[in-house]
Design a protein around this motif. Structure first.
Motif: not given
Length: 407
Positions: A143-146, A252-255, A266-269, A272-280
């Motif tokens: 899981w990546l922070s975009n 939170t983009d710390q890692a 489930g945690e990303f959801q 309020g994070e969106v797959a493909g936009k906020d994270y990969s």
């Protein structure tokens, strides 16, 4: 969920209750995303006419399993409990302490609807079914922070090699390259994810299915241990305990990233994070896309109470219904255990998993291939490896000896 639809399914196996029967249900789903998912199960059970008494145990499976086993063997069983697919409940089954629900499985055609078949096989001992599978959880995701990469002005990695190559820039920017919680199973999960991703599917099958110790000690797996050593360096500075705390560092983009199962969705959801936009999300670390068909099942202790036993079987039937499968797995981030459900609302990461699952690039989870003792020894080794400077070669040699002890 409509009660009329649910009623028809439940009546196929056991009669609806004349009045609510309470069942205490033990599980270790306590993070935000997990709690939202298990609430769907409780809501469905209550709507069917019975009453779910939540018995959440904090601390994950390593904490919960001994408590559940102790209660059952000590004469204080709950009505149902969550374990993973595989051999975790084998001793309880052999001791005659778990309910045979073969009649529920047959009445509801689980053999025809549960996919892949290995999930139901993992619930079956000597031809009898002892658990109801509820999901497929694949642990092999990166899981990546975009935003971390956008701020650096570099592309979001598409595989493990690119991720490792980007780590110096991430570290220089004051970010943690790879988040890892300080629970033993997390480092073991990361190693397991690397096995197929780095060694490849054929090598993994040779070791874990065919039990070929020459391959385990060979060059393909030497690369896995080198990758694990790289990952160990990338986690330096990670100071959290729970897996969801590590996930939060990515949210939170710390890692920059985390190796974790699809339950991280489930945690990303929840955030309020969106797959493909906020994270990969990179399945198989972006190197080898496959689904390891582990996951969760519910088992039912033998109770000297006909009313509660009937309620146990009603719950077992309900867990596999299409409506419950959709509601639960959309919140959990896991994949359903039946292919005839509508998951149009799935996010991009979940759809990626569904595509790979439908394509048949699947393998049984490790706990279906090795005994609990071998798994525990391997986990202990990974803890030692991650917390020390143990050389990859030494770790590989010790790991092979552990596997040999289980042959």
């Amino acid at each position: 969920m409509k009660l009329t639809k649910l009623t028809a399914v439940l009546c196929a196996s056991v009669a609806m209750p004349a009045m609510a029967t309470e069942l205490e249900v033990s599980h270790w789903w306590t993070s935000g995303g997990e709690a939202a998912a298990v609430a769907e199960l409780a809501k469905a059970f209550d709507a069917s006419g019975d009453k779910w008494i939540d018995g959440a145990i904090a601390g994950g499976g390593g904490t919960a399993r001994p408590i559940v086993i102790s209660r059952i063997t000590g004469g204080d069983p709950m009505g149902a409990f969550q374990f993973n697919h595989g051999q975790q409940a084998m001793e309880l089954i052999e001791a005659g302490l778990l309910l045979d629900i073969t009649d529920v499985a047959e009445a509801n055609n689980w053999k025809e609807t549960v996919y892949p078949p290995s999930l139901l096989e993992g619930c079956t001992v000597d031809g009898k079914v002892y658990c109801a599978p509820v999901n497929i959880h694949s642990p092999e995701w990166l899981w990546l922070s975009n935003k971390v990469y956008e701020d650096l002005g570099i592309p979001v990695p598409t595989n493990w090699d690119e991720f490792v190559a980007s780590a110096p820039q991430v570290r220089e920017a004051g970010k943690l390259p790879l988040a890892l919680g300080d629970q033993p199973w997390q480092s073991n999960l990361a190693f397991g994810a690397m096995q197929i991703a780095v060694a490849g599917l054929d090598a993994w099958k040779s070791v874990n299915v065919d039990k070929n110790m020459e391959v385990a000690a060979g060059a393909e797996y030497a690369k896995v241990f080198v990758a694990a050593a790289e990952a160990r360096e990338l986690t330096r500075g990670s100071s959290v305990q729970d897996w969801n705390q590590a996930t939060n560092l990515v949210i939170t983009d710390q890692a920059a990233g985390q190796i974790m199962g699809d339950w991280a969705q489930g945690e990303f959801q929840i955030a309020g994070e969106v797959a493909g936009k906020d994270y990969s999300c990179l399945l198989g670390l972006g190197l080898n896309e496959y689904i390891s068909t582990g996951g969760d099942s519910f088992f039912f202790p033998v109770l000297d109470d006909p009313e509660k036993e009937a309620a146990q079987k009603r719950l077992a039937a309900l867990l596999v219904t299409p409506e419950v499968q959709v509601a639960f797995n959309l919140k959990k981030g896991s994949l359903p255990i039946r292919g005839d459900v509508d998951l149009a609302a799935a996010n991009d990461c979940m759809k990626k998993g569904l595509e790979v699952l439908a394509g048949g690039n699947i393998v049984p989870s490790g706990d279906m291939n090795w005994s609990a003792d071998v798994q525990k020894q391997a986990e202990d080794l990974m803890v030692e490896f991650w917390k020390s400077e143990m050389a990859p070669e030494e770790a590989q040699a010790k790991w092979v000896e552990i596997l040999k002890s289980g042959l």
